[in-house]
Design an enzyme around this catalytic site. Sequence first.
Site, PDB file in Angstrom:
ATOM      1  N   ARG A   1      81.739  47.130  39.550  1.00  0.00           N
ATOM      2  CA  ARG A   1      80.536  46.341  39.271  1.00  0.00           C
ATOM      3  C   ARG A   1      79.281  47.189  39.429  1.00  0.00           C
ATOM      4  NH1 ARG A   1      82.941  41.016  40.750  1.00  0.00           N
ATOM      5  NH2 ARG A   1      81.629  39.387  39.910  1.00  0.00           N
TER       6      ARG A   1
ATOM      7  N   LYS B   1      86.394  36.681  32.426  1.00  0.00           N
ATOM      8  CA  LYS B   1      87.191  37.881  32.755  1.00  0.00           C
ATOM      9  C   LYS B   1      88.493  37.484  33.455  1.00  0.00           C
ATOM     10  CE  LYS B   1      84.006  39.581  35.467  1.00  0.00           C
ATOM     11  NZ  LYS B   1      82.994  38.517  35.293  1.00  0.00           N
TER      12      LYS B   1
ATOM     13  N   ARG C   1      83.475  26.791  43.850  1.00  0.00           N
ATOM     14  CA  ARG C   1      83.139  27.929  44.712  1.00  0.00           C
ATOM     15  C   ARG C   1      81.709  27.821  45.230  1.00  0.00           C
ATOM     16  NH1 ARG C   1      85.019  33.098  41.254  1.00  0.00           N
ATOM     17  NH2 ARG C   1      83.058  33.841  42.127  1.00  0.00           N
TER      18      ARG C   1
ATOM     19  N   ARG D   1      73.194  35.770  40.632  1.00  0.00           N
ATOM     20  CA  ARG D   1      74.321  36.619  40.233  1.00  0.00           C
ATOM     21  C   ARG D   1      74.106  37.202  38.837  1.00  0.00           C
ATOM     22  NH1 ARG D   1      79.389  33.062  40.891  1.00  0.00           N
ATOM     23  NH2 ARG D   1      80.535  34.978  40.572  1.00  0.00           N
TER      24      ARG D   1
ATOM     25  N   ARG E   1      83.296  25.187  36.649  1.00  0.00           N
ATOM     26  CA  ARG E   1      84.464  25.982  37.068  1.00  0.00           C
ATOM     27  C   ARG E   1      85.091  25.380  38.324  1.00  0.00           C
ATOM     28  NH1 ARG E   1      84.491  32.415  37.617  1.00  0.00           N
ATOM     29  NH2 ARG E   1      82.669  32.175  38.965  1.00  0.00           N
TER      30      ARG E   1
HETATM   31  P1  ADP Z   1      84.844  35.286  35.347  1.00  0.00           P
HETATM   32  O1  ADP Z   1      86.177  35.733  35.903  1.00  0.00           O
HETATM   33  O2  ADP Z   1      84.312  36.206  34.291  1.00  0.00           O
HETATM   34  O3  ADP Z   1      83.816  35.000  36.410  1.00  0.00           O
HETATM   35  P2  ADP Z   1      86.282  32.851  34.641  1.00  0.00           P
HETATM   36  O4  ADP Z   1      87.501  33.377  33.969  1.00  0.00           O
HETATM   37  O5  ADP Z   1      86.447  32.305  36.016  1.00  0.00           O
HETATM   38  O6  ADP Z   1      85.073  33.914  34.598  1.00  0.00           O
HETATM   39  O7  ADP Z   1      85.666  31.718  33.682  1.00  0.00           O
HETATM   40  C1  ADP Z   1      84.464  31.006  34.036  1.00  0.00           C
HETATM   41  C2  ADP Z   1      84.632  29.523  33.677  1.00  0.00           C
HETATM   42  O8  ADP Z   1      84.657  29.386  32.256  1.00  0.00           O
HETATM   43  C3  ADP Z   1      85.924  28.901  34.183  1.00  0.00           C
HETATM   44  O9  ADP Z   1      85.662  27.570  34.551  1.00  0.00           O
HETATM   45  C4  ADP Z   1      86.867  28.991  32.993  1.00  0.00           C
HETATM   46  O10 ADP Z   1      87.867  27.981  33.031  1.00  0.00           O
HETATM   47  C5  ADP Z   1      85.911  28.803  31.816  1.00  0.00           C
HETATM   48  N1  ADP Z   1      86.309  29.577  30.627  1.00  0.00           N
HETATM   49  C6  ADP Z   1      86.934  30.785  30.587  1.00  0.00           C
HETATM   50  N2  ADP Z   1      87.101  31.200  29.306  1.00  0.00           N
HETATM   51  C7  ADP Z   1      86.528  30.235  28.530  1.00  0.00           C
HETATM   52  C8  ADP Z   1      86.343  30.088  27.111  1.00  0.00           C
HETATM   53  N3  ADP Z   1      86.770  31.018  26.251  1.00  0.00           N
HETATM   54  N4  ADP Z   1      85.701  28.980  26.686  1.00  0.00           N
HETATM   55  C9  ADP Z   1      85.243  28.043  27.565  1.00  0.00           C
HETATM   56  N5  ADP Z   1      85.381  28.124  28.888  1.00  0.00           N
HETATM   57  C10 ADP Z   1      86.019  29.196  29.378  1.00  0.00           C
HETATM   58  P1  AMP Z   2      84.108  37.277  41.293  1.00  0.00           P
HETATM   59  O1  AMP Z   2      85.234  36.469  41.809  1.00  0.00           O
HETATM   60  O2  AMP Z   2      84.555  38.511  40.554  1.00  0.00           O
HETATM   61  O3  AMP Z   2      83.097  36.471  40.534  1.00  0.00           O
HETATM   62  O4  AMP Z   2      83.327  37.850  42.588  1.00  0.00           O
HETATM   63  C1  AMP Z   2      82.693  36.977  43.505  1.00  0.00           C
HETATM   64  C2  AMP Z   2      81.747  37.770  44.404  1.00  0.00           C
HETATM   65  O5  AMP Z   2      82.500  38.748  45.167  1.00  0.00           O
HETATM   66  C3  AMP Z   2      80.680  38.586  43.687  1.00  0.00           C
HETATM   67  O6  AMP Z   2      79.537  37.807  43.354  1.00  0.00           O
HETATM   68  C4  AMP Z   2      80.362  39.644  44.757  1.00  0.00           C
HETATM   69  O7  AMP Z   2      79.572  39.129  45.801  1.00  0.00           O
HETATM   70  C5  AMP Z   2      81.749  39.931  45.333  1.00  0.00           C
HETATM   71  N1  AMP Z   2      82.428  41.027  44.585  1.00  0.00           N
HETATM   72  C6  AMP Z   2      83.555  40.943  43.846  1.00  0.00           C
HETATM   73  N2  AMP Z   2      83.865  42.120  43.298  1.00  0.00           N
HETATM   74  C7  AMP Z   2      82.890  42.991  43.692  1.00  0.00           C
HETATM   75  C8  AMP Z   2      82.609  44.354  43.430  1.00  0.00           C
HETATM   76  N3  AMP Z   2      83.399  45.099  42.635  1.00  0.00           N
HETATM   77  N4  AMP Z   2      81.520  44.907  44.016  1.00  0.00           N
HETATM   78  C9  AMP Z   2      80.707  44.185  44.819  1.00  0.00           C
HETATM   79  N5  AMP Z   2      80.895  42.904  45.082  1.00  0.00           N
HETATM   80  C10 AMP Z   2      81.972  42.289  44.525  1.00  0.00           C
END
Ligand code: ADP
Ligand code: AMP
Length: 214
Positions: free
Chosen positions: A88, A13, A160, A171, A127
């Site tokens: 969420r 995302k 992270r 999660r 990541r």
């Molecule tokens: P989210 O925001 O949904 O938690 P991220 O955008 O941080 O996910 O992506 C999760 C991990 O997967 C990151 O390390 C990112 O670089 C990698 N990633 C994102 N899109 C792709 C893809 N299409 N193919 C492979 N790896 C990806």
């Molecule tokens: P993210 O960076 O989106 O993966 O979020 C990391 C963490 O932040 C999540 O696992 C939750 O603990 C918290 N968080 C982020 N956005 C929300 C939301 N909309 N509602 C509740 N918790 C959130």
Amino acid sequence: MKIIMLGAPGAGKGTQAIMIADKYGIPHVSTGDMFRANIKNNTPLGVEAKKYMDQGQLVPDELTVKILLDRVAKDDCKNGYVLDGFPRTIPQAEVLEKALKELNDGIDFAIDVDVPDENIINRMGGRRACLKCGNTYHVEFVPPKKEGICDNCGEALVLRDDDKPETVKKRLDVYHQQTQPLIDFYNERGLLKSVDGTKPMNEVFDSIIAILGE
Ligand code: ADP
Ligand code: AMP
């Protein structure tokens, strides 16, 4: 244009939201990034949020809704935004819908980045995040130009705390229980679009452009 990114943690995302923000000239609004900035600055909100985040749980709706509504009320959001990680829960989606309705406004698209759980665990372990600008990399799939350093701002990249395998599992459970129902919520409103998030990131982005328009 007001866009919501849906999908499991690690679905991509944030990666796509940054590209959307850049192409369409709208802010990328990530509640996770806002919480991490608060944790870094040791604010009372950060201290409270960290308790939940480290456990892989959601931060309570009261806290989350407030920071989100404050953020989207800012001037730079008046032509739209891409929400990453919010809503969420169904109550969060209802609050947002109500707040926008009061302004005669609404969400234009909810994009579900669909990735099965098997792929997620792999992605999260690799990541690497920039806590300064919010950019995200992957050691294998999306490496930075210089190892361990953010291409965008030069900050050192980190794994992270909540990307450790045991927390990722929790999660994913939380996602299935509390966040996945949003897919039906936006489908019922005719706003849902799905993309295959297992494809390479540029292909995922092409499918998103096909939905949003050039
Ligand atoms: P989210 O925001 O949904 O938690 P991220 O955008 O941080 O996910 O992506 C999760 C991990 O997967 C990151 O390390 C990112 O670089 C990698 N990633 C994102 N899109 C792709 C893809 N299409 N193919 C492979 N790896 C990806
Ligand atoms: P993210 O960076 O989106 O993966 O979020 C990391 C963490 O932040 C999540 O696992 C939750 O603990 C918290 N968080 C982020 N956005 C929300 C939301 N909309 N509602 C509740 N918790 C959130």
